[in-house]
Each structure stands twice: as structure tokens, then as C-alpha cells.
Write a protein that holds these residues in place. Structure first.
Motif, mmCIF file in Angstrom:
data_model
loop_
_atom_site.group_PDB
_atom_site.id
_atom_site.type_symbol
_atom_site.label_atom_id
_atom_site.label_comp_id
_atom_site.label_asym_id
_atom_site.label_seq_id
_atom_site.Cartn_x
_atom_site.Cartn_y
_atom_site.Cartn_z
ATOM 1 N N TRP A 46 43.632 16.474 17.889
ATOM 2 C CA TRP A 46 43.684 17.948 17.855
ATOM 3 C C TRP A 46 45.113 18.440 18.116
ATOM 4 O O TRP A 46 45.588 19.381 17.473
ATOM 5 N N GLU A 47 45.790 17.796 19.080
ATOM 6 C CA GLU A 47 47.163 18.216 19.401
ATOM 7 C C GLU A 47 48.100 17.958 18.222
ATOM 8 O O GLU A 47 49.010 18.757 17.951
ATOM 9 N N THR A 48 47.871 16.861 17.525
ATOM 10 C CA THR A 48 48.702 16.553 16.356
ATOM 11 C C THR A 48 48.509 17.598 15.257
ATOM 12 O O THR A 48 49.480 18.068 14.649
ATOM 13 N N LEU A 49 47.254 17.961 15.019
ATOM 14 C CA LEU A 49 46.973 18.953 13.967
ATOM 15 C C LEU A 49 47.602 20.302 14.303
ATOM 16 O O LEU A 49 48.179 20.968 13.435
ATOM 17 N N VAL A 50 47.520 20.706 15.582
ATOM 18 C CA VAL A 50 48.110 21.987 15.990
ATOM 19 C C VAL A 50 49.629 21.955 15.849
ATOM 20 O O VAL A 50 50.252 22.948 15.459
ATOM 21 N N SER A 51 50.230 20.805 16.149
ATOM 22 C CA SER A 51 51.694 20.704 16.161
ATOM 23 C C SER A 51 52.300 20.363 14.804
ATOM 24 O O SER A 51 53.524 20.390 14.664
ATOM 25 N N MET A 52 51.484 20.046 13.828
ATOM 26 C CA MET A 52 52.015 19.642 12.518
ATOM 27 C C MET A 52 53.028 20.613 11.923
ATOM 28 O O MET A 52 54.049 20.198 11.354
ATOM 29 N N PRO A 53 52.811 21.943 12.016
ATOM 30 C CA PRO A 53 53.802 22.862 11.424
ATOM 31 C C PRO A 53 55.194 22.749 12.038
ATOM 32 O O PRO A 53 56.163 23.208 11.430
ATOM 33 N N LEU A 54 55.310 22.124 13.228
ATOM 34 C CA LEU A 54 56.632 21.974 13.845
ATOM 35 C C LEU A 54 57.502 20.990 13.074
ATOM 36 O O LEU A 54 58.731 21.124 13.035
ATOM 37 N N VAL A 55 56.888 19.974 12.497
ATOM 38 C CA VAL A 55 57.651 18.916 11.831
ATOM 39 C C VAL A 55 57.483 18.923 10.312
ATOM 40 O O VAL A 55 58.253 18.300 9.600
ATOM 41 N N LEU A 56 56.456 19.621 9.838
ATOM 42 C CA LEU A 56 56.193 19.642 8.401
ATOM 43 C C LEU A 56 57.139 20.628 7.706
ATOM 44 O O LEU A 56 57.298 21.750 8.167
ATOM 45 N N PRO A 57 57.793 20.230 6.621
ATOM 46 C CA PRO A 57 58.616 21.201 5.883
ATOM 47 C C PRO A 57 57.775 22.399 5.453
ATOM 48 O O PRO A 57 56.670 22.209 4.925
ATOM 49 N N PRO A 58 58.267 23.619 5.674
ATOM 50 C CA PRO A 58 57.481 24.812 5.316
ATOM 51 C C PRO A 58 57.036 24.825 3.862
ATOM 52 O O PRO A 58 55.946 25.303 3.544
ATOM 53 N N SER A 59 57.871 24.282 2.976
ATOM 54 C CA SER A 59 57.493 24.277 1.561
ATOM 55 C C SER A 59 56.281 23.382 1.309
ATOM 56 O O SER A 59 55.473 23.650 0.412
ATOM 57 N N VAL A 60 56.147 22.302 2.105
ATOM 58 C CA VAL A 60 54.982 21.421 1.951
ATOM 59 C C VAL A 60 53.711 22.153 2.381
ATOM 60 O O VAL A 60 52.701 22.148 1.671
ATOM 61 N N LEU A 61 53.783 22.776 3.557
ATOM 62 C CA LEU A 61 52.623 23.534 4.028
ATOM 63 C C LEU A 61 52.282 24.659 3.057
ATOM 64 O O LEU A 61 51.111 24.875 2.710
ATOM 65 N N GLY A 62 53.310 25.368 2.589
ATOM 66 C CA GLY A 62 53.080 26.461 1.647
ATOM 67 C C GLY A 62 52.484 25.975 0.342
ATOM 68 O O GLY A 62 51.620 26.635 -0.244
ATOM 69 N N PHE A 63 52.935 24.813 -0.114
ATOM 70 C CA PHE A 63 52.421 24.270 -1.380
ATOM 71 C C PHE A 63 50.928 23.960 -1.283
ATOM 72 O O PHE A 63 50.147 24.326 -2.174
ATOM 73 N N TYR A 64 50.527 23.301 -0.190
ATOM 74 C CA TYR A 64 49.114 22.952 -0.057
ATOM 75 C C TYR A 64 48.243 24.181 0.178
ATOM 76 O O TYR A 64 47.092 24.241 -0.272
#
Length: 228
Positions: A46-64
Motif C-alpha cells: 500500500w505504501e509503495t502504491l501511494v508513493s509511486m507518483p514520487l518516482v514515476l515520471p509525470p508523463s508516464v502517469l499521465g499516459f496511463y
């Protein structure tokens, strides 16, 4: 118009940040309380899922998010057909993306604040028969005010400066999804550096003022605890 620039992107950025922060606060409190009190083996997940946006490139999150919310895909099609929600290239879509992208900036300060409280507070409240909601609202949260303030301010400031997620989900539509960070990009592309400088200076001064205010308030709160 202020200083020769269109102020609509600035107001849209502040509106997006204010709404995102207001929605994130109760969500962040609930998630932080769950993570701080959880003894589950799945807690790291759960902590990893919550923290993913800290390390994930914004364009990757935005794309999905763009794929998931697009009417050409199952979830987006379901939203549009049954709930009449079209989130791609809309302000509502920007809010949803901002909630996900800024989630760790709200949850992590709150979780750290709750975990640093003495366990005796929680035990005393429960021994008196108080509910978890009463304990959280009347006992725990008042003792982590600096953490709450930090989470609110960081979420607001982070949302104001979003670029990648906003561009992927909202496009760059004036009056709908063109926020200040996108306006800076447009002005630089047009070689209008004076306008880009004005937008950037507003965000720079705002970010500095917000962070300075947080540090001053937290310092005052800490001093009050040390010297009652």
C-alpha cells in the motif's frame, strides 16, 4: 491581463490546486491513519502504491491515465456511457490526475506525524471507550497540526507546478486545461520570454512564500512545545 499576460492560466492553476488540496485532505487523513496503524503484511505494498507518483515520471502517469479515461478503452467508455462522465481533456480530468499525482505529498507528512505520536495517546483514548473516529479527530489530529499544515501546503504547491500529467490528460485548451506551467511552455515556444518570465516569476514567488510560511509556522509550533 496583468503585466501584458493573460491571467486565466494562473487563476486556473490556483483553482485546480485549491480544489485538489481540499479533496486530498480527507482522503490523505484516512489513508495516513490506515497506514500508520496497519500491521498488515501488505502494508509495504500500500505504501509503495501511494508513493509511486514520487518516482514515476509525470508523463508516464499521465499516459496511463489518458489511456484509462479515454472513451476508446473499457473504463473510459463505461464512465461516458453509464455515468456520462468525459474526463479526458476536461477540468474534472485534471482534478482526478492531480489527486493521484499529489497524493504522496499529503499522505506522507500525515503518516509520519501520526507514527511519531506516543502510543499512550491512542491506548488511553481506547481504554476510555472512545471510537477510532473520535480518537483521530479530537486527539490525534490536534497533536499533528504541523504535519497537517505541511501536507496541505505541499499538495497545493505541487499541484500549482504540475506539467506532465496536466498536459497528457487535459491537453492545452485555453480556459479549460491551460494552466500556468503550460502557459510558460507556450510562451517559450513562441520566443516570448518576457511573458514566460512573468508567469515563472509569479510561481517562483508563490512557491517561496508558501514554503517560508510553512517553515516559520512549524518553527513557532515547535518552539511553543519546547517552551510552554
Amino acid at each position: 491581463m496583468i503585466g501584458g499576460i493573460d491571467t486565466a492560466p494562473l487563476w486556473l492553476s490556483f483553482r485546480l490546486a485549491a480544489l485538489t488540496t481540499a479533496l486530498l485532505l480527507p482522503i490523505g487523513i484516512a489513508l495516513a491513519y490506515f497506514l500508520a496503524s496497519s500491521q498488515s503484511r501488505l502494508k509495504p505494498l500500500w505504501e509503495t502504491l501511494v508513493s509511486m507518483p514520487l518516482v514515476l515520471p509525470p508523463s508516464v502517469l499521465g499516459f496511463y491515465l489518458l489511456l484509462a479515461l479515454s472513451p476508446q478503452h473499457a473504463f473510459g467508455h463505461w464512465l461516458e456511457q453509464y455515468l456520462h462522465l468525459k474526463l479526458v481533456f476536461s477540468f474534472s480530468g485534471l482534478v482526478l490526475g492531480s489527486l493521484i499525482f499529489s497524493l504522496p505529498f499529503m499522505v506522507q507528512p500525515l503518516q509520519a506525524g501520526l507514527q511519531n505520536l506516543p502510543a499512550s495517546l491512542l491506548e488511553a483514548s481506547r481504554s476510555l471507550g472512545k471510537s477510532d473516529f473520535y480518537t483521530l479527530w479530537r486527539i490525534l489530529l490536534p497533536n499533528i497540526k504541523p504535519a497537517v499544515l505541511t501536507g496541505v501546503v505541499l499538495s497545493f504547491a505541487h499541484t500549482v507546478g504540475e506539467f506532465g500529467v496536466v498536459l497528457m490528460i487535459g491537453g492545452n485548451i485555453p480556459g479549460v486545461s491551460k494552466v500556468a506551467s503550460l502557459a510558460i511552455y507556450d510562451e517559450v515556444e513562441s520566443l516570448n520570454y518576457a511573458a514566460a518570465h512573468t508567469y515563472a516569476a509569479v510561481l517562483l514567488v508563490l512557491s517561496f512564500s508558501i514554503l517560508l510560511g510553512v517553515y516559520l509556522l512549524n518553527r513557532r509550533s515547535l518552539a511553543a512545545r519546547m517552551w510552554p
